[in-house]
Design an enzyme around this catalytic site. Structure first.
Site, mmCIF file in Angstrom:
data_model
loop_
_atom_site.group_PDB
_atom_site.id
_atom_site.type_symbol
_atom_site.label_atom_id
_atom_site.label_comp_id
_atom_site.label_asym_id
_atom_site.label_seq_id
_atom_site.Cartn_x
_atom_site.Cartn_y
_atom_site.Cartn_z
ATOM 1 C CE LYS A 1 -3.759 -2.287 2.379
ATOM 2 N NZ LYS A 1 -3.278 -3.672 2.808
HETATM 3 P P1 5BU Z 1 -8.394 -12.079 5.984
HETATM 4 O O1 5BU Z 1 -7.688 -12.649 7.034
HETATM 5 O O2 5BU Z 1 -8.924 -12.633 4.893
HETATM 6 O O3 5BU Z 1 -9.381 -11.090 6.539
HETATM 7 O O4 5BU Z 1 -7.076 -10.961 5.484
HETATM 8 C C1 5BU Z 1 -7.319 -9.969 4.325
HETATM 9 C C2 5BU Z 1 -6.012 -9.804 3.894
HETATM 10 O O5 5BU Z 1 -6.187 -8.635 2.877
HETATM 11 C C3 5BU Z 1 -5.008 -8.986 4.811
HETATM 12 O O6 5BU Z 1 -3.704 -9.085 4.477
HETATM 13 C C4 5BU Z 1 -5.325 -7.172 4.440
HETATM 14 O O7 5BU Z 1 -4.149 -6.692 4.609
HETATM 15 C C5 5BU Z 1 -5.702 -7.449 3.078
HETATM 16 N N1 5BU Z 1 -6.603 -6.505 2.617
HETATM 17 C C6 5BU Z 1 -7.889 -6.189 3.091
HETATM 18 O O8 5BU Z 1 -8.245 -7.113 4.068
HETATM 19 N N2 5BU Z 1 -8.614 -5.263 2.793
HETATM 20 C C7 5BU Z 1 -8.345 -4.259 2.136
HETATM 21 O O9 5BU Z 1 -9.185 -3.408 1.575
HETATM 22 C C8 5BU Z 1 -7.089 -4.217 1.391
HETATM 23 C C9 5BU Z 1 -6.199 -5.441 2.000
HETATM 24 BR BR1 5BU Z 1 -6.509 -2.926 0.437
#
Ligand code: 5BU
Length: 264
Positions: free
Chosen positions: A93
């Protein structure tokens, strides 16, 4: 099945080599899954990628959250990812001005030398894309930038106007692989796809078979619905790495995502 047949317009219209590389890997593996490998230790990461590698097309990292990170271990980890034919996506990011983002691709983590994809905000203006692209070029590599057009977390400040500006700008930029869309809201995603058109990719975090609210403002939508709404890649973290059997669950996400593409 060939990638061109599976992906239709997205294949025909692709400009960036990285877009076709992703579509080829996803077709070969019949998986539109990017694993968010949010593990805090190198051993945890190694174990996860070995278990889940066959069922995913890309691996998303946060290189700065690992407690025992070393350059040597990381090189080895990237090699294991490559053996599984995975695209490596550092979700950094970036947000600074072009020349600083370019420098931040180097430094101790040297993201430019191993990442295939990175994320960036467009808040500082369009030169950030040139900065990131020139960093890859400086080490003789190619990559693609995903711009944050939406986020999955509740209360985020990416307004519709802002999102539209990101899209208008990004679709004209050759260095842009596509956009991050909100995987938790199929309606928002459909709208984003309509605005993006058929050329650029949309990758979506906020996806989990167990839909609803997650930890600390995260929100989750259904994997199959995200794809049919216009996402080209579901980014799944805890849905896979916190499961009792990550490989089995990853295969399930892969099947749902592939079916979504075929139905779409
Ligand atoms: P989760 O465990 O499925 O919730 O992980 C989501 C990943 O996606 C995590 O590594 C965040 O940094 C990434 N992410 C997110 O969740 N939402 C966003 O809007 C963005 C990145 Br951009």
């Amino acid at each position: 099945m060939q990638a061109a047949e599976a992906w239709g317009n997205r294949w025909t219209n692709a400009v960036l080599p990285m877009a076709r590389r992703y579509m080829e890997v996803a077709t070969e593996k019949q998986s539109l899954v990017c694993l968010a490998a949010d593990k805090n230790t190198m051993s945890g990461l190694f174990q996860l990628v070995v278990e889940v590698g066959p069922y995913i097309a890309a691996l998303k990292t946060h290189v700065d959250l690992i407690d025992d990170w070393t350059p040597e271990a990381w090189v080895e980890f990237c090699q294991v990812a490559k053996q599984h034919n995975l695209l490596i996506f550092e979700d950094r990011k970036f947000a600074d001005i072009g020349k600083i983002s370019q420098s931040q691709m180097g430094g101790i983590y040297d993201i430019r030398s191993w990442s295939d994809i990175v994320t960036a905000h467009l808040i500082s203006g369009p030169d950030i894309v040139d900065g990131l692209q020139s960093a890859w070029k400086s080490v003789g590599r190619e990559g693609g930038v995903l711009l944050l057009a939406q986020m999955s977390s509740r209360g985020n400040l990416l307004t519709e106007d802002y999102s539209q500006n990101v899209v208008d700008n990004g679709i004209q930029s050759d260095g842009v692989l596509g956009f991050i869309g909100n995987g938790s809201r199929p309606e928002e995603l459909k709208d984003l796809r309509r605005r993006v058109g058929e050329q650029k990719m949309i990758w979506t975090p906020g996806v989990n078979i167990a839909v609803g609210d997650g930890e600390m403002g995260q929100r989750y939508g259904d994997p199959y619905e995200a794809i049919t709404a216009g996402s080209d890649c579901i980014i799944v973290g805890s849905g896979i790495h916190r499961a009792d059997n990550p490989a089995e669950v990853a295969e399930q996400y892969a099947k749902l995502s592939w079916q979504g593409l075929l139905d779409r």
